[in-house]
Write a protein that holds these residues in place. Structure first.
Motif, PDB file in Angstrom:
ATOM      1  N   ALA A 188      39.082  42.302  74.783  1.00  0.00           N
ATOM      2  CA  ALA A 188      40.543  43.318  74.590  1.00  0.00           C
ATOM      3  C   ALA A 188      40.012  43.270  76.146  1.00  0.00           C
ATOM      4  O   ALA A 188      39.112  43.100  77.088  1.00  0.00           O
ATOM      5  CB  ALA A 188      40.074  44.375  73.987  1.00  0.00           C
ATOM      6  N   VAL A 189      41.287  43.440  77.031  1.00  0.00           N
ATOM      7  CA  VAL A 189      41.962  43.238  78.197  1.00  0.00           C
ATOM      8  C   VAL A 189      42.885  45.051  78.804  1.00  0.00           C
ATOM      9  O   VAL A 189      43.407  44.597  77.523  1.00  0.00           O
ATOM     10  CB  VAL A 189      41.860  41.857  78.968  1.00  0.00           C
ATOM     11  CG1 VAL A 189      42.550  42.314  79.790  1.00  0.00           C
ATOM     12  CG2 VAL A 189      41.860  41.089  78.228  1.00  0.00           C
ATOM     13  N   LEU A 190      42.548  45.208  79.418  1.00  0.00           N
ATOM     14  CA  LEU A 190      42.756  46.366  80.173  1.00  0.00           C
ATOM     15  C   LEU A 190      43.729  46.072  81.230  1.00  0.00           C
ATOM     16  O   LEU A 190      42.616  46.224  82.277  1.00  0.00           O
ATOM     17  CB  LEU A 190      42.388  47.515  79.973  1.00  0.00           C
ATOM     18  CG  LEU A 190      42.986  49.391  80.784  1.00  0.00           C
ATOM     19  CD1 LEU A 190      44.611  48.857  79.961  1.00  0.00           C
ATOM     20  CD2 LEU A 190      42.236  50.138  80.703  1.00  0.00           C
ATOM     21  N   LEU A 191      44.792  45.849  81.862  1.00  0.00           N
ATOM     22  CA  LEU A 191      45.218  45.582  82.939  1.00  0.00           C
ATOM     23  C   LEU A 191      46.150  46.221  83.016  1.00  0.00           C
ATOM     24  O   LEU A 191      47.554  46.977  83.134  1.00  0.00           O
ATOM     25  CB  LEU A 191      45.915  44.082  82.325  1.00  0.00           C
ATOM     26  CG  LEU A 191      46.687  42.786  83.516  1.00  0.00           C
ATOM     27  CD1 LEU A 191      45.972  42.290  84.277  1.00  0.00           C
ATOM     28  CD2 LEU A 191      47.601  42.340  82.749  1.00  0.00           C
ATOM     29  N   ASN A 192      46.271  46.537  84.733  1.00  0.00           N
ATOM     30  CA  ASN A 192      46.707  47.580  85.358  1.00  0.00           C
ATOM     31  C   ASN A 192      47.452  46.821  86.786  1.00  0.00           C
ATOM     32  O   ASN A 192      46.199  45.873  87.077  1.00  0.00           O
ATOM     33  CB  ASN A 192      45.610  48.321  86.082  1.00  0.00           C
ATOM     34  CG  ASN A 192      47.432  50.015  86.984  1.00  0.00           C
ATOM     35  OD1 ASN A 192      47.687  49.122  86.753  1.00  0.00           O
ATOM     36  ND2 ASN A 192      45.771  50.104  87.913  1.00  0.00           N
ATOM     37  N   SER A 193      48.698  46.618  86.730  1.00  0.00           N
ATOM     38  CA  SER A 193      49.212  45.618  87.447  1.00  0.00           C
ATOM     39  C   SER A 193      50.751  45.741  88.318  1.00  0.00           C
ATOM     40  O   SER A 193      51.879  45.944  86.743  1.00  0.00           O
ATOM     41  CB  SER A 193      49.712  44.007  87.194  1.00  0.00           C
ATOM     42  OG  SER A 193      50.158  43.106  87.786  1.00  0.00           O
ATOM     43  N   HIS A 194      51.169  45.989  89.030  1.00  0.00           N
ATOM     44  CA  HIS A 194      52.390  45.243  89.723  1.00  0.00           C
ATOM     45  C   HIS A 194      53.361  44.971  89.490  1.00  0.00           C
ATOM     46  O   HIS A 194      54.479  44.925  89.331  1.00  0.00           O
ATOM     47  CB  HIS A 194      52.399  46.465  91.057  1.00  0.00           C
ATOM     48  CG  HIS A 194      51.588  47.541  91.775  1.00  0.00           C
ATOM     49  ND1 HIS A 194      50.502  48.463  92.043  1.00  0.00           N
ATOM     50  CD2 HIS A 194      52.690  49.339  91.449  1.00  0.00           C
ATOM     51  CE1 HIS A 194      51.050  49.522  92.293  1.00  0.00           C
ATOM     52  NE2 HIS A 194      51.620  49.966  91.718  1.00  0.00           N
ATOM     53  N   LEU A 195      52.397  43.585  89.240  1.00  0.00           N
ATOM     54  CA  LEU A 195      53.606  42.753  88.741  1.00  0.00           C
ATOM     55  C   LEU A 195      53.710  42.821  87.538  1.00  0.00           C
ATOM     56  O   LEU A 195      53.491  41.860  86.435  1.00  0.00           O
ATOM     57  CB  LEU A 195      52.679  41.479  89.291  1.00  0.00           C
ATOM     58  CG  LEU A 195      52.478  40.931  89.911  1.00  0.00           C
ATOM     59  CD1 LEU A 195      50.710  40.176  91.163  1.00  0.00           C
ATOM     60  CD2 LEU A 195      53.510  40.726  91.696  1.00  0.00           C
ATOM     61  N   ILE A 196      54.797  42.845  87.309  1.00  0.00           N
ATOM     62  CA  ILE A 196      55.678  43.595  85.981  1.00  0.00           C
ATOM     63  C   ILE A 196      55.707  42.204  85.064  1.00  0.00           C
ATOM     64  O   ILE A 196      55.673  42.356  83.642  1.00  0.00           O
ATOM     65  CB  ILE A 196      56.523  44.079  86.002  1.00  0.00           C
ATOM     66  CG1 ILE A 196      56.620  45.287  86.681  1.00  0.00           C
ATOM     67  CG2 ILE A 196      57.604  44.237  84.638  1.00  0.00           C
ATOM     68  CD1 ILE A 196      57.632  46.843  86.901  1.00  0.00           C
ATOM     69  N   GLY A 197      56.287  41.047  85.366  1.00  0.00           N
ATOM     70  CA  GLY A 197      56.500  39.949  85.130  1.00  0.00           C
ATOM     71  C   GLY A 197      55.270  39.409  84.327  1.00  0.00           C
ATOM     72  O   GLY A 197      55.419  38.682  83.683  1.00  0.00           O
TER      73      GLY A 197
END
Length: 298
Positions: A188-197
């Motif tokens: 499982a991965v929780l990804l916080n990113s400003h790179l919406i693409g």
């Protein structure tokens, strides 16, 4: 004991956190399933990093509960199978990449052999730099090393806070492939990113935070709507118009819900004498949906 099977990788309910007079997180709830990639989105100050820190026991919530891999997050055993890359990190510049990895393995109290550690460095593209001192690494290389630290123990849950912010396009593509491979292995991965693409390319579901609350959440299909087909057509006769009744017309552009057989649709239009200039799949982008949500809440 290891992780408790049969439960979500993350279960968070009613998380709240105030810093003096400011409410950073206000009743946030979400889950991350096993083998799922969840994207956490929102503007600066929305509460994303605070949620992650509460989830991992780095900040104490004022209210709410979190379960990690089937255990309360207050139980140290809940984090035995969790890998974490924080947004802001710094490694000792006098250590080599291999020594940094070895140090974190010791700190985590897990058994990971030298061979597995070398393989992890290879996984993030640092196999040839294992003996180089971290002080000479670029920001992108340090971020790759941070990913290696998060992955070295073979976690069941990986939490990544802005993992590609310092990477070039090739590096971001490498991380995207890495996340997809983790998903295939059931991690499982929780990804916080400003790179919406990037989020749109790899995530199964998305949670959008705004002013410390969940503004909207769901699968990409739920948030962005069903994919459509947009065609540029001319020479549309009255007979052909009947076949285009399900379409929405805007000038020479016609839009319809994505059919099962696009070539057959185009062939039928051509047979009816319609000139087909272009055929493009379309759907609202995640960035457009995010902006829509934020404007609704402003």
């Amino acid at each position: 004991m290891g992780a408790v099977t049969g439960s979500p990788a993350v279960w968070a309910s009613g998380l709240r956190k105030r810093y003096r007079r400011r409410t950073a997180v206000d009743g946030v709830s979400f889950t991350v399933g096993r083998g799922e990639v969840l994207g956490l989105l929102g503007p600066n100050g929305a509460g994303k990093t605070s949620v992650i820190k509460m989830m991992l026991g780095l900040v104490r919530p004022d209210a709410g509960e979190v379960m990690l891999l089937g255990r309360p997050h207050t139980d140290p055993r809940s984090r035995e199978r969790v890998g974490y890359l924080p947004e802001l990190f710094r490694y000792q510049p006098w250590l080599t990449a291999a020594e940094v990895l070895r140090l974190h393995v010791r700190l985590a109290g897990v058994k990971v052999g030298d061979r597995e550690q070398r393989q992890t460095l290879g996984l993030v593209g640092l196999a040839d730099r294992a003996g180089d001192r971290v002080g000479g690494f670029s920001k992108g290389m340090q971020q790759r090393l941070g990913l290696a630290v998060a992955l070295v123990a073979g976690p069941d849950l990986v939490v990544l806070d802005e993992p590609t912010s310092a990477l070039d396009p090739l590096g971001r593509a490498d991380v995207r492939d890495l996340l997809l491979s983790l998903k295939e292995r059931g991690v499982a991965v929780l990804l916080n990113s400003h790179l919406i693409g990037e989020v749109e390319r790899v995530c199964d579901r998305v949670v959008i935070l705004d002013h410390g609350r969940v503004a909207v959440s769901g699968t990409l299909a739920e948030l962005l709507g069903r994919r459509t087909l947009r065609l540029s057509l001319t020479d549309v006769s009255a007979e052909a118009s009947a076949a285009l009744e399900p379409f929405t017309k805007d000038g020479d552009a016609y839009t319809v819900a994505m059919p099962d057989d696009v070539p057959a649709l185009v062939a039928d239009l051509v047979k009816r004498g319609v000139r087909v200039h272009s055929v493009e799949p379309a759907r609202m982008s995640l960035e457009e949906r995010l902006l829509e949500v934020l404007r609704e809440n402003s």
